[in-house]
Design an enzyme around this catalytic site. Sequence first.
Site, short mmCIF file in Angstrom:
data_model
loop_
_atom_site.label_atom_id
_atom_site.label_comp_id
_atom_site.label_asym_id
_atom_site.label_seq_id
_atom_site.Cartn_x
_atom_site.Cartn_y
_atom_site.Cartn_z
N ASP A 1 -4.49 -6.53 0.85
CA ASP A 1 -3.90 -6.15 -0.41
C ASP A 1 -5.01 -5.40 -1.19
OD1 ASP A 1 -2.07 -6.38 -2.70
OD2 ASP A 1 -3.57 -7.78 -3.47
N ASP B 1 -5.17 -4.57 -5.17
CA ASP B 1 -5.53 -5.12 -6.48
C ASP B 1 -5.77 -6.62 -6.36
OD1 ASP B 1 -5.74 -5.82 -9.17
OD2 ASP B 1 -3.57 -5.84 -9.47
P1 B16 Z 1 1.65 0.66 -9.63
P2 B16 Z 1 -1.37 -4.88 -5.21
C1 B16 Z 1 0.02 -4.28 -7.42
O1 B16 Z 1 -1.05 -4.00 -6.54
C2 B16 Z 1 -0.49 -4.89 -8.71
O2 B16 Z 1 -1.08 -6.17 -8.44
C3 B16 Z 1 0.63 -5.05 -9.69
O3 B16 Z 1 0.14 -5.57 -10.92
C4 B16 Z 1 1.28 -3.68 -9.94
O4 B16 Z 1 2.39 -3.79 -10.81
C5 B16 Z 1 1.76 -3.13 -8.59
O5 B16 Z 1 0.65 -3.02 -7.70
C6 B16 Z 1 2.37 -1.75 -8.74
O6 B16 Z 1 1.37 -0.84 -9.14
O7 B16 Z 1 2.24 0.60 -11.00
O8 B16 Z 1 0.29 1.30 -9.59
O9 B16 Z 1 2.60 1.28 -8.63
O10 B16 Z 1 -1.90 -6.20 -5.67
O11 B16 Z 1 -0.09 -5.00 -4.39
O12 B16 Z 1 -2.42 -4.04 -4.52
MG MG Z 2 -2.92 -8.03 -5.33
#
Ligand code: B16
Ligand code: MG
Length: 222
Positions: free
Chosen positions: A9, A11
Amino acid sequence: MAIRAFVFDLDGVITDTAEYHYRAWKRLADDERIPFTREDNDALRGVSRQESLSRLLKGRSISESLAQEWLARKNAHYLEYINQLSPQDRLPGVTAFLNATRGAGLKLGIASASKNARLVLDRLGLTGRFDVIGNGHSVANPKPAPDLFLWVAEALQVPASESLVFEDAEAGIDAAKCAGCLTVGIGKAKVNHADIYLPNGLENANPAAILSQLEADRSTRG
Ligand code: B16
Ligand code: MG
């Protein structure tokens, strides 16, 4: 059965963009006079952008066109922050762990809910380290559906059951397990239902020790 790929993953595992998601949602929420706290933001870990907006609205309904405008505004705020990311924003231990994973002959994948995953990886100087990058554009059903992990496994040409997923979000561990992957839970969220739990992330972790632990757990279970 041996593990042949590590799937990360983004984030919360490779970098900590949760703070920038928080600031971007908070700016939108303040402008629209909607209460939004850091605790509210914690519940959005691994949750898609669209679903994050529904949770922020807490049952309040807005038109589809307004929702699209709010999502675009939040993302514009978020892009302002992540455009300033650099390789220094890799989480502690990430660089050494990715090098050791490659050194052990494993394939490397990314499975992130973010539609900005490629840009984040570019800013971190990590795009070329991964064989496959699955992101918020790759599949229609976001985590906790298994689809993204299945998509990454197929693109890596490794069965999901031979992939080990590193995740910081409950929805991510649920999704990876549902896909048939083995799992490593990272950080403080509800991820202790993973096969292995690393509260301090990849710092001081090493792929060989993780693989040995999985093997030992498997022998114990018989
Ligand atoms: P975006 P991951 C996620 O990343 C985030 O943890 C989450 O907070 C966010 O809403 C989601 O991506 C979508 O991100 O707005 O940039 O498309 O943890 O799956 O890497
Ligand atoms: Mg994450």
